[in-house]
Design an enzyme around this catalytic site. Structure first.
Site, short mmCIF file in Angstrom:
data_model
loop_
_atom_site.label_atom_id
_atom_site.label_comp_id
_atom_site.label_asym_id
_atom_site.label_seq_id
_atom_site.Cartn_x
_atom_site.Cartn_y
_atom_site.Cartn_z
N SER A 149 0.76 -1.49 0.04
CA SER A 149 -0.35 -0.21 -0.07
C SER A 149 0.85 1.69 0.11
CB SER A 149 -1.30 0.00 1.18
OG SER A 149 -1.72 0.91 0.98
N ASP A 305 -6.12 1.83 -3.99
CA ASP A 305 -6.96 1.57 -2.96
C ASP A 305 -6.97 2.83 -2.11
OD1 ASP A 305 -5.14 1.96 -1.29
OD2 ASP A 305 -5.82 -0.77 -0.80
#
Length: 575
Positions: A149, A305
Site C-alpha cells: 500500500s 486503493d
C-alpha cells in the site's frame, strides 16, 4: 549483543540447505555486522493485520521474501484443497509497482501451480481494486495482491482475498495461519507447473473499467464533465494503468496528469511518503492545479486503493480534504442519487468503521438508511455485503482515505471513488456551487464534525512493548475526565465489553474482538486508541462536533473545535 536462543534456533534453520546461498550469505553478514537487524529479522513471524501481511523485504521470518511468501502460499494451497475438495481451484494474482513485486508474484504463482491450482496472473502491475474485481469476474476461489500500500519503499506485502472479492476475515485468517504454521519451510513446493499459469491483461482491464463507470456515474451532463478541470497524480503507482482511461471513457476531457509522478517507481522519488493522507504527497499536484487554475486535485497511493482529494475553498485556495470529509461528501451524494432514483426501499445500507466520523450515522439516519459500523479495514465492510445478502450496499468508507462505491469491488477503491468525486464536483460547478460548498452545507444540515489523527511510531521489539504498555495503561487506569468533560462511556473491543458510567451499566459489544479502546465524553467528543495492524504505530483518533446555524458560523466553530482537540491532546500528554 546477546540474542535469545529461540531467535538463534530460527537463524540456524535458515542456514540449512532448504534456503539458497544468497540467503545464507545475507544472514552471515548480519551475524557479524548487524546483530540488531538479525534479531529484528527473526524474533517473530510476520502476521496478518488489518491490511493483510506487510513487512520489510529481506531475509528472515519477520521479513517479506521468497520463503515467507512461499510458506504462506503453500499453507493457503493446503487450506483451499480442504475447503474445496472436489473443485478445480482457481486463483488470481496481481502486484503493484514496488521493488520485487513482479518476482514475488511469480514465486506465489509458482507455488500455487506446483500444488495443481490454476493461476490467473496479471502480465504487469495493476491496481488492487482490479484484483478484487477479477476474483469475482473470473469466479476464482481466492486472490492475492503483492503490495504494501502506502508504506515506505523497503516494504512489500501479501493480501489474501476470498471468493466474494473481499479480504479474508476471522475465522478464516486464523485457520489459514494455523495451516501455514504447521509447515516447515522444506514443505514448500516451488516447482511451477507453467501449464497452469495463464497471463491476463486487456480483457480484464476493459471489464473493470466498464464496471467502474457503470457504478460511479450519475447522469452528469456532457458539458459539466468537459468543464471540470482535473489534476491527477498516481504518486508513481499503479493507478496510471486505470484512471486516465476510466476518466476519458466517462467523458472527462480536461485531465491534467502530474508528469513527474506518472512513471511507476518503487522508490517514489518525488515524495517522502506515497500516501495521500500526507499533505506533502499532493504538493506537486496542487502546484500544478494553481498554475492551470484547476477545480480539483485527485491522487492515489501506490496500489490505488486510497485517494486524496483537494478542492478550492470559499476563497479560491486549494485545500486538501481529509478522509472523513471525502467520505461524507461521497456518501451524501450517493444517498441523494439513490433517493432521486426511487431506489431507497428500507433495505439499503452504508458502511463505516469505529474510528471514522460519527457524521456517517447522522447522514444515514436522515435518509432512513442503516449505517453498519465495523472494525478498521474494508474487509469488514465487504463482510457486511456477504453477511447481509438481502440488503443492498450503497457505499461506504473509512477515515484513512478509502471509499467503496457499490459492491462490484469488495475493497477500498480509489478508481471508482475518483470518478465519483469528479461527478460530484462537476455537478456542483454546473449549478454554481462547488464540492467544498456542498460540504459546508452538510455541516449546517447534519452537524459540524471535526476529526484529527495522531500516529506515534515505535519501531522494533522495544517499540512494540511500549505500544503494548500504552494500551494497558489506558485500560487499567482509565481516564475519568478529559478537558473538563466527564468520560461517560468506554468501549473495549479487545474484551468485547463496554461500560456506561452515567448509569453504571456494562454491555457487550457484538463487533469482533480487536485491540481498540474508545472513550466517549459528555459533550459528544470521541477518542479512540488503536495500535496499527500493519505498521509499528499506535494511532489516536479524535472526533469533536457542534451545531452551526449557517455557513457563516463555520470559521468560528472550526476554531472552537480545533482548540478543543488541542486541549484534549495536551491533557492526554500525546504532544
Amino acid at each position: 549483543m546477546h540474542i535469545e536462543k529461540a531467535i538463534l534456533d530460527q537463524v540456524n534453520i535458515w542456514l540449512t540447505p532448504t534456503f539458497d546461498n544468497n540467503t545464507h550469505e545475507a544472514i552471515r553478514e548480519m551475524m557479524t555486522s548487524a546483530p540488531k537487524e538479525l534479531e529484528d529479522s527473526f524474533y517473530k513471524n510476520l502476521e496478518f493485520g488489518t491490511g493483510g501481511m506487510r513487512g520489510i523485504m529481506g531475509v528472515g521470518t519477520n521479513r517479506i521474501n521468497k520463503y515467507t511468501l512461499g510458506k504462506n502460499t503453500q499453507g493457503l494451497s493446503n487450506y483451499l484443497k480442504k475447503c474445496f475438495p472436489n473443485e478445480d481451484i482457481k486463483v488470481a494474482i496481481a502486484y503493484d509497482c514496488r521493488h520485487n513485486s513482479n518476482t514475488l508474484a511469480k514465486v506465489v504463482a509458482d507455488v500455487f501451480s506446483a500444488n495443481g491450482i490454476k493461476v490467473f496472473l496479471f502480465s504487469d502491475m495493476r491496481p488492487t481494486p482490479e484484483l478484487s474485481f477479477t476474483v469475482r469476474h473470473l469466479k476464482c476461489h481466492t486472490g492475492i495482491v503483492l503490495t504494501a500500500s502506502h508504506n515506505p519503499p523497503e516494504y512489500n506485502g501479501y493480501k489474501v482475498y476470498w471468493q466474494d472479492g473481499g479480504q479474508i476475515v476471522p475465522p478464516q485468517d486464523g485457520e489459514i495461519i494455523k495451516e501455514i504454521e504447521s509447515l516447515e519451510y522444506s514443505d514448500v513446493n516451488f516447482k511451477a507447473d507453467e501449464s497452469l499459469i495463464e497471463y491476463i491483461d486487456t480483457a480484464i482491464d476493459e471489464a473493470f473499467r466498464d464496471s467502474t463507470i457503470a457504478n460511479a456515474s450519475f447522469n452528469t451532463s456532457k458539458p459539466a464533465k468537459e468543464n471540470l478541470k482535473i489534476v491527477y497524480t498516481s504518486l508513481h503507482g499503479t493507478s496510471i494503468k486505470a484512471i486516465p482511461g476510466v476518466l476519458e471513457k466517462a467523458g472527462y476531457t480536461d485531465v491534467n496528469i502530474v508528469k513527474e509522478q506518472a512513471e511507476p517507481n518503487g522508490n517514489f522519488p518525488t515524495v517522502k511518503s506515497p500516501n495521500p493522507e500526507e499533505p506533502e504527497a499532493l504538493t506537486m499536484a496542487m502546484e500544478l492545479a494553481d498554475t492551470i487554475n484547476a477545480d480539483i486535485v485527485v491522487g492515489t497511493d501506490p496500489d490505488s486503493d486510497r485517494l486524496g482529494v483537494a478542492v478550492r475553498d470559499t476563497n479560491g485556495k486549494m485545500i486538501l480534504l481529509n478522509g472523513n470529509q471525502t467520505m461524507v461528501v461521497m456518501t451524501h451524494f450517493l444517498l441523494q442519487q439513490w433517493q432521486k432514483a426511487g431506489k431507497l426501499s428500507g433495505t439499503e445500507f452504508v458502511g463505516s468503521t469505529i474510528v471514522s466520523t460519527p457524521m456517517m450515522l447522522e447522514l444515514a439516519s436522515a435518509y432512513d438508511v442503516e449505517c453498519k459500523v465495523g472494525l478498521t479495514g474494508f474487509k469488514w465492510i465487504a463482510k457486511f455485503i456477504k453477511d447481509f445478502p438481502n440488503q443492498k450496499f450503497i457505499g461506504g468508507g473509512e477515515e484513512s482515505f478509502g471509499f467503496m462505491v457499490g459492491d462490484a469491488v469488495r475493497d477500498k477503491d480509489a478508481i471508482a471513488a475518483i470518478l465519483l468525486v469528479c461527478e460530484i464536483a462537476a455537478q456542483a460547478k454546473e449549478k454554481g456551487s462547488s464540492l467544498y460548498q456542498e460540504l459546508l452545507q452538510m455541516y449546517v444540515d447534519f452537524g459540524f464534525y471535526k476529526e484529527h489523527l495522531i500516529s506515534i511510531t515505535k519501531k522494533g521489539i522495544e517499540g512494540a512493548n511500549e505500544i503494548k504498555q500504552m494500551m494497558i495503561d489506558l485500560r487499567e487506569n482509565p481516564l475519568k475526565e478529559i478537558n473538563g468533560q466527564r468520560v461517560v462511556c468506554i468501549e473495549d473491543y479487545q474484551t468485547s465489553k463496554g461500560k456506561d458510567f452515567m448509569n453504571g451499566e456494562e454491555f457487550s459489544i457484538s463487533i469482533p474482538k480487536s485491540n481498540v479502546l474508545i472513550y466517549y465524553l459528555e459533550d459528544g467528543s470521541k477518542i479512540c486508541a488503536r495500535p496499527s495492524g500493519t505498521e509499528p504505530k499506535i494511532k489516536f483518533y479524535f472526533s469533536v462536533n457542534c451545531q452551526v446555524e449557517s455557513i457563516n458560523d463555520i470559521p468560528e466553530a472550526e476554531a472552537f473545535l480545533e482548540a478543543k482537540i488541542k486541549n484534549i491532546i495536551a491533557e492526554m500528554q500525546l504532544n
